[in-house]
Enzyme design. Structure first.
Site, PDB file in Angstrom:
ATOM      1  N   GLU A 280       0.845  -1.205   0.000  1.00 17.90           N
ATOM      2  CA  GLU A 280       0.000   0.000   0.000  1.00 17.90           C
ATOM      3  C   GLU A 280       0.876   1.250   0.000  1.00 17.90           C
ATOM      4  O   GLU A 280       1.917   1.307   0.666  1.00 17.90           O
ATOM      5  CB  GLU A 280      -0.883  -0.019   1.252  1.00 17.90           C
ATOM      6  CG  GLU A 280      -1.753   1.197   1.451  1.00 17.90           C
ATOM      7  CD  GLU A 280      -2.429   1.214   2.810  1.00 17.90           C
ATOM      8  OE1 GLU A 280      -3.447   1.913   2.942  1.00 17.90           O
ATOM      9  OE2 GLU A 280      -1.930   0.533   3.738  1.00 17.90           O
ATOM     10  N   LYS A 341     -10.058   1.948  -2.443  1.00 12.66           N
ATOM     11  CA  LYS A 341     -10.373   1.394  -1.127  1.00 12.66           C
ATOM     12  C   LYS A 341     -11.752   1.827  -0.651  1.00 12.66           C
ATOM     13  O   LYS A 341     -12.122   3.001  -0.729  1.00 12.66           O
ATOM     14  CB  LYS A 341      -9.302   1.839  -0.124  1.00 12.66           C
ATOM     15  CG  LYS A 341      -9.440   1.229   1.263  1.00 12.66           C
ATOM     16  CD  LYS A 341      -8.299   1.699   2.155  1.00 12.66           C
ATOM     17  CE  LYS A 341      -8.381   1.097   3.557  1.00 12.66           C
ATOM     18  NZ  LYS A 341      -7.297   1.593   4.426  1.00 12.66           N
ATOM     19  N   CYS A 394      -5.238  -2.836   3.093  1.00 15.86           N
ATOM     20  CA  CYS A 394      -4.987  -2.634   4.523  1.00 15.86           C
ATOM     21  C   CYS A 394      -6.161  -3.104   5.382  1.00 15.86           C
ATOM     22  O   CYS A 394      -6.450  -4.284   5.490  1.00 15.86           O
ATOM     23  CB  CYS A 394      -4.653  -1.161   4.774  1.00 15.86           C
ATOM     24  SG  CYS A 394      -4.061  -0.814   6.452  1.00 15.86           S
TER      25      CYS A 394
END
Length: 534
Positions: A280, A341, A394
Site C-alpha cells: 500500500e 479502497k 490494509c
C-alpha cells in the site's frame, strides 16, 4: 459430587468478591492475552469472570461499571499500538496519542459494559443458560462493532484460533461470528465452577474439549489437500521495510521509490514472476504520469503484471478527489485497472467530526488534510495469464465475509498494507491473523504485501506458505497455491446460525446435567447453590 474448594479456589472467589473493579480490569487484560501474537488461550477464562462479576454486581450501575472496566482492560491491551501511529509525526500529533487511544478504548468498552448490564438483569437464569445468553450478547456486540455499526471489526474473539492452522479451519464452516459465538460459550461455562465449586467437570470438559475438537475437525479438513496446478503462476512480493517517519520525507521519497524498483528487478528467478506485488502507498507519485509508468515498466518482466498501492489525486467539478488505490499495470507500463479502497480508517484516511476536531487543531494522520473518498465497492480485477483477484487494501482485510464482491469470479486475494504505522508491536500480527481468516473463509489463496511486514503467501486453508518477518527488507519468490472449492460458509452464509442452535442445545443439556449433579445424594433434593445473585 462432594468435592470441597481448595485454597486457591477460595482465594480467587474472595478476591473477586472483595475487589470486583480490579477483577474486572484484570479479567479484560487476561482475555487480551489470548489475542495474536501471544495466543495464551487460557486468557479466554476472563469472559467467565466478567459474567460472574455481572451476576453478583448487586446493582445495575455496578454491573455497568464492571463491564466497562473489563472492556478498558481488553481493548487497551489489544489496541495500545494505535498510539504508535501518532508518533510517525511526533511534532504535530504526538500530543494526541494518549487522548486518542483513551477515547477509542473508552468508547469500545461501552460494548462489554452493556453486556454486563444485560447479564445482571438476567441473573436469575441458571449458569449454563446464562453462559449461552452471554455468548449471544458478545457475538451481537462484535457485529455491531463491525459491519452493523461503527465499522471497527478488529480483534474478533475467533482470531485467537489463528494460533494453529487446524484450529483456524472452523471459520470455513461457520464463519468468524459462528466460531466466536462457540468460543465465548465454551469459555463462559467456567461460570458453573465460579458459582458452585462442586461443578468442575463441565467447565473442565468445555475448556479442554473445545480446543481438542477444533484441532480434530481442522486436522480432518487439512487432510484434503488439493494437488498443485499443472502450470503454477509465479509471484514476487516486495517488502521494502521503510519506517513510517521516513516514508513521506520529501527528501527521501525518490530513494524509497528506487528501492522498490531495485527489489523488483533483483535476480529475477527463471522463469520470471507472472505477477509482482508492491505494498500500500508504495508509489509516492501520481501513477498516471507517463514518466512514473515508464519507470514502473522496468520493474515488470515481459508479459507479467505489477499490482501496487498509491494515492490517486484528481479534481472533480473543481473539488479535490483523493482515493487510496491499487493499480494493475502490464509490462509496458499501461494501467489496466484500478481499485479504490472502500473501508477507510477513521483519523488515518478521514477525519470524523471534522468541524469540531479542526477547531481544536486536530488533523488526520496521513499527509495532507483532505479526506480520502471511499470506493464504490469490492471488485474483481482480471488480466490474461493471472488469476482474477479481489483487492483488499490494509484495513479491509479485517472485515469477515466481505473479502470479495460476491460474484464467485475471484481466484485470489491480494492484500496490500502499510503496517509501518504501528512499528514493532502486536498490531501487524493481529492484522496478519485476520488476513489469514479471509483466506480460510473464502478458500482463496492470499498474497500479502506489507511495507514493513508481515508479507506472505497463504493458501486457501489459511496456511502460510512463504513469509517475510517484520522490519525485514527483501522479496518473496514463490508459486501461487491453487484456489480450493468454496467452503460451506462462502456458499451458505446462513450456516453461521448453526452455531446458535449448537449453543442452545448444549446449554440445555448442560443445565440438565448440572441440576442432576447438584442434587443431594441422600434426599434427591437440589443442594443449596453457593454465591447465588442477591
Amino acid at each position: 459430587m462432594n468435592a470441597q474448594p481448595i485454597l486457591g479456589e477460595r482465594s480467587l472467589r474472595r478476591f473477586l468478591a472483595i475487589h470486583p473493579l480490579w477483577s474486572a480490569l484484570l479479567a479484560g487484560l487476561f482475555l487480551a492475552s489470548a489475542l495474536p501474537p501471544v495466543f495464551f488461550l487460557p486468557g479466554l477464562a476472563g469472559l467467565a469472570v466478567l459474567l460472574h462479576l455481572s451476576r453478583h454486581a448487586g446493582a445495575a450501575h455496578r454491573a455497568l461499571l464492571r463491564g466497562w472496566l473489563f472492556g478498558v482492560g481488553f481493548f487497551l491491551a489489544g489496541l495500545y499500538w494505535v498510539g504508535i501511529a501518532f508518533f510517525a509525526d511526533a511534532e504535530r500529533f504526538g500530543v494526541f496519542a494518549v487522548p486518542a487511544v483513551s477515547l477509542l478504548v473508552g468508547v469500545l468498552a461501552v460494548g462489554p459494559a452493556v453486556i454486563a448490564l444485560l447479564s445482571y438483569w438476567t441473573r436469575a437464569i441458571s449458569p449454563s443458560l446464562h453462559a449461552a445468553l452471554f455468548a449471544l450478547l458478545w457475538a451481537g456486540s462484535e457485529l455491531l462493532r463491525g459491519d452493523w455499526g461503527v465499522r471497527f471489526p478488529w480483534n474478533p474473539i475467533a482470531v485467537v484460533w489463528a494460533a494453529t492452522d487446524a484450529t483456524l479451519q472452523p471459520v470455513a464452516w461457520i464463519g468468524t461470528t459462528g466460531l466466536g459465538l462457540l468460543t465465548v460459550f465454551a469459555a463462559a461455562l467456567l461460570l458453573l465452577w465460579l458459582e458452585d465449586p462442586r461443578q468442575r467437570r463441565i467447565p473442565a470438559a468445555a475448556l479442554l474439549g473445545f480446543p481438542l475438537l477444533l484441532l480434530a475437525l481442522g486436522g480432518w479438513r487439512l487432510a484434503d489437500d488439493p494437488p498443485p496446478p499443472a502450470e503454477p503462476k509465479r509471484v514476487r512480493i516486495v517488502q521494502a521495510s521503510i519506517a513510517q517517519h521516513h516514508k513521506w520525507d520529501p527528501d527521501k521519497q525518490l530513494a524509497w521509490f528506487r528501492r522498490h524498483l531495485e527489489l523488483s528487478r533483483r535476480d529475477w528467478p527463471q522463469p520470471p514472476p507472472d505477477l509482482v506485488v508492491w505494498p500500500e502507498s508504495s508509489v509516492p507519485y501520481e501513477v498516471e504520469r507517463e514518466e512514473v509508468r515508464r519507470a514502473l515498466a522496468a520493474a515488470i518482466p515481459e508479459g507479467a503484471y505489477l499490482a501496487l498501492g498509491a494515492d490517486r489525486y484528481a479534481e472533480v467539478d473543481g473539488r479535490p478527489d483523493l482515493t487510496n488505490s491499487l493499480y494493475l499495470l502490464d509490462s509496458a507500463g499501461r494501467i489496466l485497472d484500478r481499485y479504490d479502497k472502500v473501508d477507510l480508517v477513521p483519523f488515518g484516511e478521514f477525519l470524523p467530526f471534522r468541524r469540531i476536531l479542526n477547531r481544536i487543531g486536530f488533523k488526520k494522520l496521513t499527509a495532507g488534510n483532505i479526506d480520502f473518498r471511499p470506493g464504490q465497492g469490492r471488485r474483481t480485477l482480471a488480466a490474461p495469464g493471472i488469476p482474477p483477484f479481489s483487492p483488499l487494501i490494509c484495513y479491509e482485510a479485517a472485515f469477515p465475509g466481505r473479502a470479495t464482491d460476491g460474484s464467485d469470479h475471484a481466484r485470489l486475494l491480494i492484500n496490500i498494507t502499510n503496517d509501518a504505522w504501528f512499528g514493532r508491536s502486536s498490531g501487524p500480527y493481529q492484522h496478519f491473523a485476520m488476513s489469514r481468516m479471509r483466506a480460510a473463509e473464502t478458500g482463496l489463496p492470499l498474497v500479502r504485501a506489507a511495507n514493513t511486514g508481515i508479507s506472505a503467501v497463504v493458501d486457501g486453508y489459511g496456511r502460510v506458505r512463504a513469509s517475510l518477518p517484520l522490519m525485514t527488507a527483501g522479496v518473496i519468490d514463490t508459486t501461487l497455491p491453487p484456489a480450493i472449492a468454496p467452503p460451506p460458509i462462502a456458499r451458505f452464509p446462513a450456516l453461521a446460525w448453526l452455531s446458535v442452535l449448537i449453543v442452545g442445545f448444549v446449554s440445555l443439556l448442560v443445565d440438565l446435567f448440572a441440576r442432576t449433579a447438584t442434587s443431594s445424594p441422600r434426599t434427591g433434593q437440589p443442594a443449596v447453590r453457593r454465591g447465588r445473585p442477591g
